[in-house]
Scaffold this motif. Structure first.
Motif, short mmCIF file in Angstrom:
data_model
loop_
_atom_site.label_atom_id
_atom_site.label_comp_id
_atom_site.label_asym_id
_atom_site.label_seq_id
_atom_site.Cartn_x
_atom_site.Cartn_y
_atom_site.Cartn_z
N GLY A 35 0.82 -1.20 0.01
CA GLY A 35 0.14 -0.29 0.10
C GLY A 35 0.82 1.08 0.03
O GLY A 35 0.29 2.32 -0.02
N LYS A 36 2.13 1.11 -0.03
CA LYS A 36 2.90 2.43 0.14
C LYS A 36 3.84 2.49 -1.31
O LYS A 36 4.05 1.39 -2.11
N LYS A 76 3.15 6.49 5.70
CA LYS A 76 1.89 5.51 5.89
C LYS A 76 1.27 4.82 4.69
O LYS A 76 1.33 5.76 3.72
N PRO A 77 0.84 3.76 4.43
CA PRO A 77 0.11 3.09 3.41
C PRO A 77 -0.90 4.34 2.82
O PRO A 77 -1.87 4.66 3.57
N ASN A 80 -4.96 0.76 1.96
CA ASN A 80 -5.20 -0.32 2.75
C ASN A 80 -5.50 -1.58 1.94
O ASN A 80 -5.60 -1.62 0.67
#
Length: 762
Positions: A35-36, A76-77, A80
């Motif tokens: 997700g990053k 943060k990603p 999700n």
């Protein structure tokens, strides 16, 4: 332990749905998670591109030496687990590339660009938070009072600032520097000096660019008492919200039946049990009114997502949702991908609208996205409309959807009477333009009574085309097979497909005659005619040309709602969702616009549009009236729209679809090929048709290749193939193979589009 990341890379010329293996260096092991976004070296040489991490594993599937991930772009990603799974499904469902689907789901501020910096290729992230200077008091109030004795008497601004601090008028949590400057009428130099002397602390804070912040402070509206038909619909859906059931409800309610209030109370139910809510509206023009309704009930819990927002606003609204700071999302098609967690109800208003279908890759329908997310969250979907699409209504008939009916207006007002005006018998002249005597008289009556009118013409511009009456020359777009439209406000001819503009000719370019005339009609021309026929009327025009600027939709509707105009004239964007109590007349200037199109949905669209726009009249205490001008008064779509008879229309149209073998009796797929050379486009289309014939079963019906309804657009020639089928086991594998093999042809100037369940073949 070695860690390998599965990365989908962003390479426009060589996309693939197959992730590539990259080694994760030891220093990035804690940062690289699914997700990053990451920066990787792709291909031969030092080409750096953005990639999305979609998985991690201990060993590589690739046998050779792995390249390593160079850097991580996100703390943060940004996607999700749900969003990653949704992006993969979307790629398969719409026959698009995975990275294209990922980019569609993210705000444009999170799309990177590659630049050359210091002779080195670098991936630049465009996402930026808005940082603002804040100051906070450091000392207590008595200390500020004492400090005044040590300041020169002529330092008036410093003394003024100290006095405000000693009186506690500056909040302890801080204040924006620009706000303080305005409030105390001091300059930045004074504030900097105060920071230097230890009176104030200066820091940068992130603030959101909130597009509808002014609505958050208004007094909250209270839930209305529901009518028995509203209660029945509300109870059915509430049962599924509380029971976490992924049922789909088709809420068929006549215009004015109170669907919006049902939506609001369903959202409240989801919030009450700690879940979130997602609501889609079809038009950006409808968003201001719907946002006012939802924010009026739920305030700052609501985030808004649509294409009319600036990139920064969309980025900040998206982050508010992702951070859990907003629990309700209202928006247009792209809001289907809002990063809400724990969704309790998903609502699609005016579910029949074509604007829910994306025209570019990935060609998804927002309804399908909501249905996928509903299964993921075990939540109900509510599809609302006065005129549901035939596909949705057919699913309700079969029990796939749960049908809910609201056949009466919430205020018990009758539906407005509809008058069909046969324009074949109307006496028109140069002065009356496109107005029949009946419609003109009705407009004048409303003006005398200080009531308001809505006029719809589904064509913008001044005239449809410009022609020489001597030789028949028609001004056409040099890039498209389409005539240019006259726009009087800019004195130009404009193509509504590619945007080409040129001056209005004073003489014919072909025969040099000066007998240039304007034919057809448009909203701009109708506005001019209205000023001539009813000079006292205040007219507001709402179409693509008048709503280009940010916030224009909201400003026009607010002006009309404040009774600062008598007539709202517009294209189909005014046909639905608008609710003004003083509108007692609706006029449709030409009901035949869509009927002449070579499209199997032409009658359905005409019926829906006429029914929807008729519902704008008489929504409050005053009785309404509707006039529909047409050259096809006996057409079943127009006659049944007159009586708001959806049931008979559904039965008749389903019979027509069954006879022709069209949806919802068949599934359809369209393959479009384009090239700047027509022969190349045609040859490629026939090769693809041969491939389909060879691989699909005999049950599949293959139509074409044929030239596009508009054969040339933006200097490209278009050919299309349509596949109709009920069950086709080989279709998915064949199209996936085509998706991969045809990508190479894009380097030779070909563009190939895959469209599952197209809403139009035009």
């Amino acid at each position: 332990m070695a860690v390998v990341a599965k990365v989908v890379v962003d390479v426009p010329t060589m996309q693939t749905n197959q992730p590539y293996d990259y080694a994760v260096p030891a220093e990035l092991v804690d940062q690289v998670v699914p997700g990053k976004r990451v920066v990787v070296n792709f291909g031969n040489g030092s080409r750096r591109v953005m990639g999305m991490v979609v998985g991690l594993q201990e060993s590589a599937d690739f046998a050779g030496e792995l390249k390593t991930i160079e850097s991580v772009l996100d703390k943060k990603p940004v996607l999700n687990q749900e969003m990653l799974e949704l992006s993969r499904w979307l790629a398969d469902d719409s026959y698009a590339f995975w990275i294209t689907c990922i980019q569609t789901m993210l705000p444009s501020a999170l799309r990177t660009e590659t630049k050359m910096l210091n002779k080195k290729q670098t991936v630049v992230d465009k996402g930026r938070a808005q940082m603002v200077d804040f100051v906070t008091p450091i000392l207590d109030q008595p200390a500020y009072a004492d400090a005044q004795a040590h300041v020169r008497k002529n330092a008036l601004r410093q003394l003024h600032l100290l006095q405000a601090l000693s009186q506690g008028t500056i909040p302890e949590e801080g204040i924006r520097v620009t706000q303080l400057e305005k409030q105390l009428e001091i300059d930045r130099t004074t504030i900097n000096k105060a920071v230097q002397l230890g009176w104030l602390s200066l820091q940068q804070r992130e603030i959101y660019r909130t597009p509808y912040a002014s609505l958050d402070d208004l007094e909250r509206t209270q839930p209305l008492t529901l009518t028995p038909q509203q209660v029945q619909a509300y109870d059915a859906v509430t049962s599924s919200i509380d029971g976490k059931e992924d049922k789909t409800f088709l809420l068929e309610g006549v215009t004015g039946s109170g669907k919006t209030e049902v939506y609001l109370q369903l959202i409240a139910e989801a919030l009450k049990i700690g879940r979130t809510a997602l609501m889609l509206v079809p038009e950006i023009g409808l968003t201001p009114q719907m946002v006012a309704n939802v924010k009026g009930r739920f305030g700052s819990k609501v985030a808004v997502l649509h294409s009319g927002l600036g990139n920064g606003e969309k980025f900040d609204e998206w982050r508010r949702i992702a951070r859990g700071e907003a629990q309700v999302v209202v928006g247009a098609r792209s809001a289907a991908f809002a990063p809400l967690r724990n969704i309790g109800v998903l609502i699609m208003d005016e579910e029949h609208e074509a604007s829910y279908k994306q025209e570019d890759s990935p060609r998804y329908h927002a309804r399908d996205v909501l249905l996928w997310r509903a299964k993921y969250h075990n939540a109900p979907v509510v599809l609302g409309s006065a005129t549901p699409s035939l596909e949705s209504r057919a699913r309700a008939e079969k029990g796939v959807y749960v049908g809910l009916r609201m056949p009466e207006r919430a205020n018990n007002q009758p539906m407005p009477p509809v008058h069909i005006v046969d324009m074949r018998e109307a006496e028109l002249d140069d002065q009356s333009g496109d107005f029949s005597v009946d419609l003109l008289d009705a407009l004048k009556k409303r003006l005398e009574r200080h009531e308001q009118s809505v006029l719809m013409l589904n064509r913008r511009g001044f005239s449809s085309f410009v022609m020489c009456r001597e030789c028949g020359y028609v001004a056409k777009c040099p890039n498209c097979d389409i005539s240019l439209t006259l726009h009087l406000d800019t004195h130009t001819l404009r193509c509504h497909y590619c945007g080409h503009e040129e001056p209005v000719p004073r003489e014919c370019p072909s025969c040099h005659s000066r007998k240039i005339r304007y034919f057809g009609t448009g909203t701009e021309k109708v506005e001019q005619t209205l000023h001539t026929l009813i000079p006292k009327a205040r007219v507001l025009r709402m179409d693509v040309d008048t709503t280009r600027r940010k916030g224009a939709h909201g400003r026009i509707l607010k002006t009309f709602g404040n009774h600062e105009a008598d007539i709202l004239l517009g294209t189909q964007m005014i046909a639905k969702g608008l609710d003004f109590p003083d509108v007692t007349l609706v006029g449709v200037i030409n009901a035949d616009t869509a009927l002449g199109l070579p499209d199997f949905r032409a009658s359905e669209r005409t019926f829906q549009l006429l029914t929807q726009v008729s519902g704008r009249a008489g929504r409050a205490d005053k009785a309404g009236e509707v006039f529909i001008q047409t050259y096809n008064p006996d057409h079943y779509a127009i006659q049944l729209a007159k009586h708001q008879d959806y049931e008979r229309f559904f039965a008749y149209e389903m019979h027509m679809r069954h006879s022709g073998g069209y949806p919802p009796y068949y599934f359809t797929f369209r393959l479009t090929v384009s090239h700047e050379d027509e022969d190349q486009a045609a040859k490629a289309a026939f090769r693809l048709a041969d491939m389909l014939q060879a691989k699909l079963s005999k049950q599949a019906v293959i139509l074409g290749p044929t030239r596009g309804a508009i054969a040339r657009l933006k200097r490209r020639y278009y050919y299309q193939i349509v596949v109709k089928y009920k069950r086709e086991p080989n279709l998915t594998a064949t199209l996936q193979e085509m998706l991969q093999t045809t990508q190479k042809s894009s380097r030779n100037g070909f563009q190939i589009a895959f469209d599952r369940e197209p809403l139009s073949f035009v």
